[in-house]
Design an enzyme around this catalytic site. Sequence first.
Site, PDB file in Angstrom:
ATOM      1  N   GLU A 821       0.842  -1.199   0.000  1.00  0.00           N
ATOM      2  CA  GLU A 821       0.000   0.000   0.000  1.00  0.00           C
ATOM      3  C   GLU A 821       0.878   1.250   0.000  1.00  0.00           C
ATOM      4  OE1 GLU A 821      -3.335   2.010   3.028  1.00  0.00           O
ATOM      5  OE2 GLU A 821      -2.975  -0.160   3.042  1.00  0.00           O
ATOM      6  N   GLU A 825      -2.811  10.685   2.913  1.00  0.00           N
ATOM      7  CA  GLU A 825      -3.946  10.811   3.829  1.00  0.00           C
ATOM      8  C   GLU A 825      -3.950  12.209   4.446  1.00  0.00           C
ATOM      9  OE1 GLU A 825      -4.574   6.417   5.708  1.00  0.00           O
ATOM     10  OE2 GLU A 825      -2.626   7.357   6.065  1.00  0.00           O
TER      11      GLU A 825
END
Length: 930
Positions: A821, A825
Amino acid sequence: MEKHTFKRCAAIIAACTLMTYPFTAASFSAMADDGVTLWGDANCDGTVDMGDAVIVMQSLANPNKYGVNGTDPNRITEQGIRNADVYENGSSLTSSDSLSIQKYLLHLIRELPESFLPGSADTPTTTTTSTTTTTSTTTTTSTTTTTTTTTTTTTPPTTTTTTTTSPKLNIKDYGTPMNSSATMVEDFRDGSSKYFIASDGWENGDPFDCGWYKSQTSLDKGCLTLSIDKDNSGKYNYAGAEYRTTDFYSYGYYETSMQAIKNDGVVSSFFTYTGPSDDNPWDEIDIEILGKDTTKVQFNYYTNGQGNHEKMYDLGFDASQGFHTYGFDWQPDHITWYVDGKAVYTANSNIPKTAGKIMMNTWPGRGVDGWLNHYNGNTPLTAYYQWVTYNKGGVSGSGNNNQQQNPWEQGNNNQQNPWEQGNNGQQGNNNQQQNGSIQDHGTAMNSSATMVEDFRDGSSKYFIASDGWENGDPFDCGWYKSQTSLDKGYLTLSIDKDYSGKYNYAGAEYRTTDFYGFGYYETSMQAIKNDGVVSSFFTYTGPSDDNPWDEIDIEILGKDTTKVQFNYYTNGQGNHEKMYDLGFDASQGFHTYGFDWQPDHITWYVDGKPVYTANSNIPQTQGKIMMNTWPGRGVDGWLNHYNGNTPLTAYYQWVTYNKSGATGSNNNNDNNNNSNNNNQNQWQNPWEQGNNNNNNNNQQSNQTASGLTDYGTAMNTSATMADDFRKGSSRYFIASDGWENGDPFDCGWYKSQTAFKDGALTLSIDKDYSGKYNYAGAEYRTTDFYGFGYYETSMQAIKNDGVVSSFFTYTGPSDNNPWDEIDIEILGKDTTKVQFNYYTNGQGNHEFMYNLGFDASQGYHTYGFDWQRDHITWYVDGKAVYTANSNIPQTPGKIMMNTWPGRGVDEWLNHYNGKTPLTARYQWATYNKQ
């Protein structure tokens, strides 16, 4: 009220149903619509759910704790009692009211209140169900067991008189906004109709198994309702409903916002029609939702009586579960049908030519069971319509030459995307900017001004609402904060009735907390059109501030919104009114209005152009910046008589104040760049100035369709994968729907929380009204996997403690892969930072927090990462800001973005306060294989 699962609520209700006696105190009696805010909303949280049924039963079972004067902080209130009195409204609150709320939630009844007190002035909503509830509760102690059974039978009244007081609707709107600038705009939400009339007293024969009756239509529920019922006159089998325009309309774009009926054998429609009854050939264009399957819509048309052009389209949603927009663009050589702003089907042959009336109807079929299924006689059945528009210019709004591109489908063709338009040497914004459904004809907001208040971001830093007082004549209203809103992409100031009875009407006013002096003041506003009312923008100070009365006004009178009135007061001396002809209708879109206040003059501006200057007795005292909407009393000669129409709403996008004045050059008036100013205004209007080689070093911003500013880099349309959400669709992504990931994601993922709106993909957090999860989150993911290369998006993040807005790649065990991943964010607790992270085969702890130097919730910026075998480099607005070099992921993943509230991660995100809805916006996403 604490949130419970459905099972837990049901258990509480089962226990509480033992207590079925009614309260007899007068405080527990509520007459129909007497101050009701939302029928069934007993806990006054703005929604109707199981919690409302629970609080009713708790208040009955334990009034000392949950009654109006109880000790529990979540006790029922007087307002809650009024809202909850839904069975035999006008009687006392009983367990039957809780049962009615449950039946409403289970769709056993369609509306609340279920019934009115027999003999009252209000008459009942018909109900076809009779519910018997048997509750058995066993209480066990160490010595004895007691079982008690209570049976409650509810039989609704059988009278069929038309309801005169209607409940407020609680229908979600998933469609696109109404185009208030269209050629014909009929907004049924204002409780009236200017262009349509009801068909009344006739029938059309097969396959319409009904007569048309005006009594089956209503405009008193905040929209138009068209209902099917039994024909009690015996003339026909059933009574249907139909609305039609009095005028005829031809080529152009037709659209409505509708919730259809779900029931075998019936149709809900929107169409154009003309035929022999109009001495014309039979030409018709149809949008028909068949009640047998409301996940589909049927398109059709007739040309001189020739039909058989049916097309059944899968909607991807249930048209009976909320409002959606349905439209068609009719041109000489084609018809294109639209759903929620997206073109879905086009017909090109034998196109109708004859202008027709716009119509919608609801009816049961006879002899067409193969098409509609057999009608089972269920009544009443109701379809709801919020508005209808017709735009002569077609869906693009710029003429019918068929040379233009569909704005929802436009390609590059070396043309600039209207949602991305920048300066590019062009002066002004050429009226192409749009906020929601309201056209913006004004100048752009000066984001460099001394004070900038952009209401489009859903908040206000400098203004507060006036609340709870009144100014006396000529303001025929009290000021209420409840008449203001920031949740529609702008500030709304509304006039309504004052249901408290304290004043005649409720008005709205916003004012700064600070005082401002000489400088340039400007707003973007759409005014109200209605006799007797005013929409304004002004500065004011007076005795309430221990100052002289100094005021500078911009006032648009609703009696004639093609004019604007300028005025000012100096130490209470006024009579400086100037009425200026605008050359446009100020109620038909956003325009900018401003004034440059200097010690020796005031110059007023409209859309960036100076239009009037006053030079004598100029105010000198600093004041607050204000805007308000209000109806007048005793000033009919000035405003015309107010007719009591409500609600009426003015819209404001932003307000700015620039201490340096209209020029931005410290008011020295030396910049004689505007030789066309015949007053003494020798400065250059900043909205008219050319480029002058002033490059903005990547700070240049563009206004977007949502009203947000785009500060980022342009989309790479040549990338390997480029998905432009501004076109209203997605080619490479799908929405996650119907599942959840567990902690720390305090939500389920729902497709319904995603939308293409105002030139962007929106991902929203809301309550989960199904009760399955605490909240509903939103996630978009590609169907394909992508490896090394450059990934980028244009995003506006959410600002709110406890939530995350993201852009990332992911693969893991669900793909039979290791967990790899790469994350971008933005934490809602501090949107001036962004967090980068990555996982390689499940190993994380690579977080890096980067200071952005801006607020990511205040506009669009670009965020990206370049993923290569030996490093990842993250980018912000095209600039490399951080690189990681160790243990880099190697497995291709899906590209994803989501918005979600956290659970159990308060140290990371701060505690989520439950605020909803919250929305992040994405303009596009690209991947470039490198």
